[in-house]
Design an enzyme around this catalytic site. Structure first.
Site, short mmCIF file in Angstrom:
data_model
loop_
_atom_site.label_atom_id
_atom_site.label_comp_id
_atom_site.label_asym_id
_atom_site.label_seq_id
_atom_site.Cartn_x
_atom_site.Cartn_y
_atom_site.Cartn_z
CB CYS A 71 -0.90 -0.01 1.23
SG CYS A 71 -2.01 1.41 1.27
CB CYS A 75 -1.66 3.83 8.20
SG CYS A 75 -2.74 4.40 6.87
CB CYS A 78 -0.93 -0.20 8.36
SG CYS A 78 -1.49 -1.43 7.17
CB CYS A 115 -15.35 -7.19 6.53
SG CYS A 115 -14.64 -5.59 6.16
CB CYS A 146 -18.35 -5.10 5.48
SG CYS A 146 -17.43 -3.65 6.06
S1 SF4 Z 1 -4.20 1.02 6.92
FE1 SF4 Z 1 -2.56 -0.03 5.73
S2 SF4 Z 1 -3.61 -0.82 3.94
FE2 SF4 Z 1 -4.95 0.73 4.84
S3 SF4 Z 1 -4.42 2.66 3.81
FE3 SF4 Z 1 -3.14 2.56 5.65
S4 SF4 Z 1 -1.21 1.59 4.96
FE4 SF4 Z 1 -2.77 1.18 3.39
#
Ligand code: SF4
Length: 343
Positions: A71, A75, A78, A115, A146
């Site tokens: 991704c 975040c 994550c 989900c 979901c």
């Molecule tokens: S939580 Fe993880 S998968 Fe979702 S947008 Fe943020 S970095 Fe990407």
């Protein structure tokens, strides 16, 4: 003093509507709820809970990562961000047969909602087309659907709704003031815009946050205020306790105190009385007693299955045993249940 008298006393001791002149929950009002003596807070939350959920059932939702890793967002919590070295290998979108098998197994184990999570910043047209096929297939099993796919344009939200999507998950994560400490590849307003697009398309909203990311108490109150002041507030509110994954910037965060976590569940219940408040990530570290307190505080949904995207979760048998020990029933839905009928 009888139970009804006690209930009235507690109601009277709190202002009837602890809100701003605009009719919203203030951060201060939420902070004062969080600061109440724990037993008073639990009693109040359980009272609200029983008013709105007299059956006291627990919703079981299973989450599957249908497109993992790689991704472009950052975040800090994550392991799927391409910026962090966490050992998570990027995988392309799963085939429909594979997803269907997982959904069928979740249904047979008792889950009523399935989900599907994809690690995208925002899905492209071709991604939405493929996810729409997955949604139609899962919907065909008679489960609630979901998805959590990142930021969503209005036309994509409508496309997913047409495919049968019941809920869209998009968490606010934390208070606006702390947000840039957690992620800076998108803004808080981006999150709110996607939530508005989801609502406009007629999809129910699943939106919550994460605690244990180094935030201050005022940020926890600020997160709950944001959620409770959404108009309407989310039908599903997942509350996560950070799972500290090595390689992520938040791997060394101070764990949240279990009683503080219980308080957050209780105040979520009080401020969003008809929402399904979901005990989400972090259950594996909690133990049965803390989870039982969370149910007492008004949690009435759990993620069910031994994996949450790419992190661990209690196994199904452990959850079945826990619900049995506590005398809690899981929620049953039928194929004819209305979409988005999460009470
Ligand atoms: S939580 Fe993880 S998968 Fe979702 S947008 Fe943020 S970095 Fe990407």
């Amino acid at each position: 003093m009888g139970a009804n008298d006690l209930q009235q006393t507690i109601t009277l001791h709190r202002p009837a509507k602890p809100v701003t002149p605009q009719g919203l929950w203030s951060v201060e009002a939420i902070q004062s709820l969080l600061d109440k003596p724990l037993m008073d807070l639990l009693f109040e939350a359980q009272t609200v809970h029983r008013q709105h959920f007299p059956e006291g059932d627990i919703e079981l939702a299973t989450l599957l990562s249908v497109k993992t890793g790689g991704c472009p967002e950052n975040c800090g919590y994550c392991p799927q961000s391409a910026e962090f070295d966490t050992g998570v290998k990027a995988q392309k979108l799963m085939e429909v047969d594979e997803v269907l098998r997982a959904a069928q197994a979740a249904k047979e184990a008792g889950a009523t909602r399935f989900c599907m999570g994809a690690a995208w910043r925002a899905p492209k047209d071709r991604d939405v087309e493929k996810v729409a096929v997955l949604i139609e297939a899962v919907k065909g099993l008679g489960m609630q659907t979901c998805a959590t796919l990142g930021m969503l344009e209005p036309h994509h939200a409508h496309q997913l709704k047409a495919a049968g999507l019941d809920y869209y998950n998009h968490n606010l994560d934390t208070a606006p003031e702390y947000y840039t400490d957690i992620v800076d590849t998108r803004s808080y307003q981006d999150r709110l815009d996607t939530l508005a697009n989801v609502r406009s398309a007629g999809i129910s909203v699943c939106c919550g946050g994460i605690v244990g990311m180094g935030e201050q108490p005022v940020h926890r109150a600020g997160l709950i205020a944001q959620l409770a002041n959404l108009n309407p507030y989310p039908e599903s509110v997942p509350i996560n306790s950070l799972v500290r994954v090595p390689g992520t910037p938040l791997a060394d965060s101070e764990p949240v105190d279990p009683f503080d976590f219980v308080r957050i569940i209780a105040v979520s219940r009080i401020t969003m009385p008809t929402a399904r408040v979901r005990l989400s990530a972090g259950r594996q570290q909690m133990g049965d007693a803390v989870q039982a307190l969370c149910f007492m505080a008004g949690a009435n949904s759990i993620f069910y299955g031994d994996k949450l995207l790419v992190t661990g979760n209690p196994d199904v048998e452990a959850d079945v045993q826990l619900l049995r020990k506590l005398g809690l029933q899981s929620r049953r839905t039928t194929a004819t249940e209305e979409a988005g009928a999460c009470a």
